[in-house]
Write a protein that holds these residues in place. Structure first.
Motif, PDB file in Angstrom:
ATOM      1  N   THR A 146      -8.708   8.758 -59.525  1.00  0.00           N
ATOM      2  CA  THR A 146      -9.501   9.380 -60.593  1.00  0.00           C
ATOM      3  C   THR A 146      -8.880  10.703 -61.024  1.00  0.00           C
ATOM      4  O   THR A 146      -8.773  11.003 -62.216  1.00  0.00           O
ATOM      5  N   GLY A 147      -8.471  11.506 -60.036  1.00  0.00           N
ATOM      6  CA  GLY A 147      -7.854  12.787 -60.342  1.00  0.00           C
ATOM      7  C   GLY A 147      -6.613  12.638 -61.193  1.00  0.00           C
ATOM      8  O   GLY A 147      -6.381  13.423 -62.120  1.00  0.00           O
ATOM      9  N   GLN A 148      -5.808  11.623 -60.897  1.00  0.00           N
ATOM     10  CA  GLN A 148      -4.594  11.406 -61.674  1.00  0.00           C
ATOM     11  C   GLN A 148      -4.928  11.042 -63.115  1.00  0.00           C
ATOM     12  O   GLN A 148      -4.318  11.556 -64.058  1.00  0.00           O
ATOM     13  N   VAL A 149      -5.914  10.170 -63.304  1.00  0.00           N
ATOM     14  CA  VAL A 149      -6.254   9.679 -64.641  1.00  0.00           C
ATOM     15  C   VAL A 149      -6.918  10.765 -65.482  1.00  0.00           C
ATOM     16  O   VAL A 149      -6.531  10.997 -66.635  1.00  0.00           O
TER      17      VAL A 149
ATOM     18  N   TYR B  92     -16.604   7.052 -74.406  1.00  0.00           N
ATOM     19  CA  TYR B  92     -16.211   5.736 -74.909  1.00  0.00           C
ATOM     20  C   TYR B  92     -15.456   4.901 -73.876  1.00  0.00           C
ATOM     21  O   TYR B  92     -15.153   3.739 -74.131  1.00  0.00           O
ATOM     22  N   ALA B  93     -15.149   5.470 -72.733  1.00  0.00           N
ATOM     23  CA  ALA B  93     -14.328   4.768 -71.750  1.00  0.00           C
ATOM     24  C   ALA B  93     -14.986   3.468 -71.286  1.00  0.00           C
ATOM     25  O   ALA B  93     -14.313   2.450 -71.103  1.00  0.00           O
ATOM     26  N   TYR B  94     -16.307   3.504 -71.092  1.00  0.00           N
ATOM     27  CA  TYR B  94     -17.015   2.302 -70.640  1.00  0.00           C
ATOM     28  C   TYR B  94     -16.848   1.178 -71.651  1.00  0.00           C
ATOM     29  O   TYR B  94     -16.615   0.020 -71.280  1.00  0.00           O
ATOM     30  N   HIS B  95     -16.948   1.492 -72.929  1.00  0.00           N
ATOM     31  CA  HIS B  95     -16.795   0.464 -73.963  1.00  0.00           C
ATOM     32  C   HIS B  95     -15.392  -0.138 -73.944  1.00  0.00           C
ATOM     33  O   HIS B  95     -15.230  -1.347 -74.158  1.00  0.00           O
ATOM     34  N   PHE B  96     -14.391   0.680 -73.679  1.00  0.00           N
ATOM     35  CA  PHE B  96     -13.014   0.212 -73.770  1.00  0.00           C
ATOM     36  C   PHE B  96     -12.553  -0.590 -72.561  1.00  0.00           C
ATOM     37  O   PHE B  96     -11.609  -1.364 -72.665  1.00  0.00           O
ATOM     38  N   THR B  97     -13.182  -0.432 -71.413  1.00  0.00           N
ATOM     39  CA  THR B  97     -12.700  -1.138 -70.241  1.00  0.00           C
ATOM     40  C   THR B  97     -13.066  -2.617 -70.300  1.00  0.00           C
ATOM     41  O   THR B  97     -13.755  -3.076 -71.215  1.00  0.00           O
ATOM     42  N   SER B  98     -12.608  -3.379 -69.310  1.00  0.00           N
ATOM     43  CA  SER B  98     -12.783  -4.830 -69.331  1.00  0.00           C
ATOM     44  C   SER B  98     -14.192  -5.241 -68.908  1.00  0.00           C
ATOM     45  O   SER B  98     -14.949  -4.459 -68.324  1.00  0.00           O
ATOM     46  N   ALA B  99     -14.533  -6.491 -69.189  1.00  0.00           N
ATOM     47  CA  ALA B  99     -15.848  -7.019 -68.819  1.00  0.00           C
ATOM     48  C   ALA B  99     -16.049  -6.975 -67.306  1.00  0.00           C
ATOM     49  O   ALA B  99     -17.158  -6.707 -66.822  1.00  0.00           O
ATOM     50  N   GLY B 100     -14.987  -7.249 -66.558  1.00  0.00           N
ATOM     51  CA  GLY B 100     -15.083  -7.215 -65.101  1.00  0.00           C
ATOM     52  C   GLY B 100     -15.433  -5.833 -64.579  1.00  0.00           C
ATOM     53  O   GLY B 100     -16.290  -5.682 -63.696  1.00  0.00           O
ATOM     54  N   TRP B 101     -14.763  -4.814 -65.110  1.00  0.00           N
ATOM     55  CA  TRP B 101     -15.065  -3.443 -64.700  1.00  0.00           C
ATOM     56  C   TRP B 101     -16.465  -3.024 -65.134  1.00  0.00           C
ATOM     57  O   TRP B 101     -17.179  -2.328 -64.402  1.00  0.00           O
ATOM     58  N   LYS B 102     -16.882  -3.450 -66.316  1.00  0.00           N
ATOM     59  CA  LYS B 102     -18.237  -3.126 -66.769  1.00  0.00           C
ATOM     60  C   LYS B 102     -19.280  -3.707 -65.817  1.00  0.00           C
ATOM     61  O   LYS B 102     -20.293  -3.062 -65.502  1.00  0.00           O
ATOM     62  N   LYS B 103     -19.044  -4.927 -65.372  1.00  0.00           N
ATOM     63  CA  LYS B 103     -19.973  -5.569 -64.442  1.00  0.00           C
ATOM     64  C   LYS B 103     -20.095  -4.767 -63.158  1.00  0.00           C
ATOM     65  O   LYS B 103     -21.205  -4.558 -62.640  1.00  0.00           O
ATOM     66  N   LEU B 104     -18.962  -4.291 -62.641  1.00  0.00           N
ATOM     67  CA  LEU B 104     -18.988  -3.490 -61.417  1.00  0.00           C
ATOM     68  C   LEU B 104     -19.721  -2.173 -61.636  1.00  0.00           C
ATOM     69  O   LEU B 104     -20.512  -1.739 -60.793  1.00  0.00           O
ATOM     70  N   LEU B 105     -19.467  -1.528 -62.784  1.00  0.00           N
ATOM     71  CA  LEU B 105     -20.082  -0.233 -63.052  1.00  0.00           C
ATOM     72  C   LEU B 105     -21.570  -0.337 -63.355  1.00  0.00           C
ATOM     73  O   LEU B 105     -22.270   0.673 -63.409  1.00  0.00           O
ATOM     74  N   ASN B 106     -22.059  -1.557 -63.528  1.00  0.00           N
ATOM     75  CA  ASN B 106     -23.489  -1.778 -63.749  1.00  0.00           C
ATOM     76  C   ASN B 106     -24.234  -2.125 -62.462  1.00  0.00           C
ATOM     77  O   ASN B 106     -25.446  -2.366 -62.506  1.00  0.00           O
TER      78      ASN B 106
ATOM     79  N   ALA C  86      -4.387  -0.355 -67.870  1.00  0.00           N
ATOM     80  CA  ALA C  86      -5.090   0.383 -68.916  1.00  0.00           C
ATOM     81  C   ALA C  86      -6.597   0.202 -68.771  1.00  0.00           C
ATOM     82  O   ALA C  86      -7.373   1.156 -68.912  1.00  0.00           O
ATOM     83  N   ALA C  87      -7.020  -1.023 -68.470  1.00  0.00           N
ATOM     84  CA  ALA C  87      -8.441  -1.285 -68.261  1.00  0.00           C
ATOM     85  C   ALA C  87      -8.945  -0.557 -67.016  1.00  0.00           C
ATOM     86  O   ALA C  87     -10.061  -0.022 -67.005  1.00  0.00           O
ATOM     87  N   GLY C  88      -8.117  -0.517 -65.971  1.00  0.00           N
ATOM     88  CA  GLY C  88      -8.503   0.195 -64.756  1.00  0.00           C
ATOM     89  C   GLY C  88      -8.631   1.690 -64.992  1.00  0.00           C
ATOM     90  O   GLY C  88      -9.560   2.330 -64.481  1.00  0.00           O
ATOM     91  N   ALA C  89      -7.713   2.255 -65.766  1.00  0.00           N
ATOM     92  CA  ALA C  89      -7.779   3.684 -66.072  1.00  0.00           C
ATOM     93  C   ALA C  89      -9.034   4.006 -66.882  1.00  0.00           C
ATOM     94  O   ALA C  89      -9.695   5.025 -66.646  1.00  0.00           O
ATOM     95  N   ALA C  90      -9.376   3.141 -67.829  1.00  0.00           N
ATOM     96  CA  ALA C  90     -10.597   3.350 -68.609  1.00  0.00           C
ATOM     97  C   ALA C  90     -11.823   3.287 -67.711  1.00  0.00           C
ATOM     98  O   ALA C  90     -12.780   4.059 -67.887  1.00  0.00           O
ATOM     99  N   ALA C  91     -11.814   2.386 -66.735  1.00  0.00           N
ATOM    100  CA  ALA C  91     -12.936   2.270 -65.798  1.00  0.00           C
ATOM    101  C   ALA C  91     -13.078   3.535 -64.960  1.00  0.00           C
ATOM    102  O   ALA C  91     -14.200   3.999 -64.696  1.00  0.00           O
ATOM    103  N   LEU C  92     -11.966   4.116 -64.527  1.00  0.00           N
ATOM    104  CA  LEU C  92     -12.018   5.363 -63.766  1.00  0.00           C
ATOM    105  C   LEU C  92     -12.567   6.505 -64.615  1.00  0.00           C
ATOM    106  O   LEU C  92     -13.363   7.316 -64.136  1.00  0.00           O
ATOM    107  N   ARG C  93     -12.152   6.567 -65.886  1.00  0.00           N
ATOM    108  CA  ARG C  93     -12.690   7.588 -66.775  1.00  0.00           C
ATOM    109  C   ARG C  93     -14.186   7.382 -67.007  1.00  0.00           C
ATOM    110  O   ARG C  93     -14.959   8.343 -67.066  1.00  0.00           O
ATOM    111  N   ALA C  94     -14.585   6.111 -67.134  1.00  0.00           N
ATOM    112  CA  ALA C  94     -15.998   5.807 -67.344  1.00  0.00           C
ATOM    113  C   ALA C  94     -16.830   6.195 -66.129  1.00  0.00           C
ATOM    114  O   ALA C  94     -17.895   6.824 -66.262  1.00  0.00           O
TER     115      ALA C  94
END
Length: 291
Positions: free
Chosen positions: A68-71, A33-47, A10-18
């Motif tokens: 990404t296409g699937q999500v 809102y996807a960025y807010h919902f994903t995990s701290a680890g994914w947020k760090k990568l996306l930053n 679920a956190a990975g899917a939110a990261a893909l949406r973000a």
């Protein structure tokens, strides 16, 4: 998924949406809102600009683009169908296995007469509720309903909520059936058919049986299966198309649409420069309860 731990997928899917929303031109699915919902680890990568550049580079387009296409494809398809149902008078929306979906933040105020029921595993839902509270008060038309799909039915869960059995509803069930035994998926659909009013609709995505896949798609499914085993959330559910159609018709549904990966690509991803595509290993199924 481990007890006491919310879903990593679920956190990975939110990261893909973000990532899709933040760094893609003309997003297929807009989720601020996807960025807010994903995990701290994914947020760090996306930053990290270097990581983002790599994730969205041409060499990664085929690999990450399929995920990404699937999500984003399944989310867009489900909400397109939901809007059509709302236009026809549906006033109950049930998100089965809601995960870190952000509909309640994006759309709840837009549809104040729509009662939204999020049904999910207690651990994932607890994390979701925490993140929702960080954003402010939860809208009064949102109902959070905890359920363990392997032990409880949708009917049992909804019976404990404000859900109205005599009113049709729209059920969205995304990204979940792949991790459930096929008999569990069919039992859940049976529970919905028996509990929901006639005219209710269900949209879900499902994995195609590997024997109906060829070439890189078959290899991709095998690789993804290994990866999800590593995450302790193994893929278990897949269906042959005709067998699934026969099964749901026996449960009291009519198949409104079974959209293949190729069909999703034509509808949502044609001509995109970022080469995002929907895998042919997944279909979107749109059902109507006629019992």
């Amino acid at each position: 998924m481990k007890e006491g731990q919310y879903s990593r997928t679920a956190a990975g899917a939110a990261a893909l949406r973000a990532n899709h929303f933040l760094f893609t031109k003309n997003p297929v699915f807009t989720d601020p809102y996807a960025y807010h919902f994903t995990s701290a680890g994914w947020k760090k990568l996306l930053n990290q600009p270097v990581v983002v550049k790599f994730l969205n580079s041409k060499p990664m387009a085929v690999r990450l683009g399929l995920l990404t296409g699937q999500v984003v494809g399944r989310a867009r398809y489900a909400e397109d169908a939901l809007k059509q149902a709302i236009a026809k008078g549906t006033r109950q929306y049930v998100i089965v296995g809601a995960g870190l979906d952000s509909f309640v933040m994006r759309e709840a105020q837009k549809y104040p007469d729509l009662h939204i029921f999020e049904i999910d595993h207690p651990d994932t839902q607890a994390e979701k509720q925490r993140k929702l509270c960080e954003l402010g008060d939860i809208s009064p038309n949102v109902h959070l309903v905890a359920v363990n799909f392997e032990k409880e039915s949708i009917a049992d869960a909804l019976a404990k909520s404000a859900y109205q059995r005599n009113q049709p509803a729209f059920f969205s069930w995304l990204g979940t059936t792949h991790y459930l035994a096929p008999q569990t998926t069919l039992a859940t659909l049976q529970s919905i058919a028996q509990y929901a009013a006639s005219g209710s609709e269900v949209v879900l995505d499902y994995s195609i049986h590997y024997q109906e896949l060829q070439g890189i798609e078959r290899l991709g499914v095998m690789a993804l299966s290994k990866f999800t085993q590593y995450l302790k959330e193994p893929l278990m559910g897949n269906f042959k198309v005709k067998a699934l159609h026969d099964a749901v018709q026996q449960l009291g549904y009519v198949v409104l649409e079974d959209l293949s990966g190729e069909g999703i690509n034509q509808r949502y991803f044609a001509g995109r420069d970022d080469r995002i595509l929907q895998t042919t290993a997944t279909h979107m199924l749109h059902l109507k309860n006629v019992k």
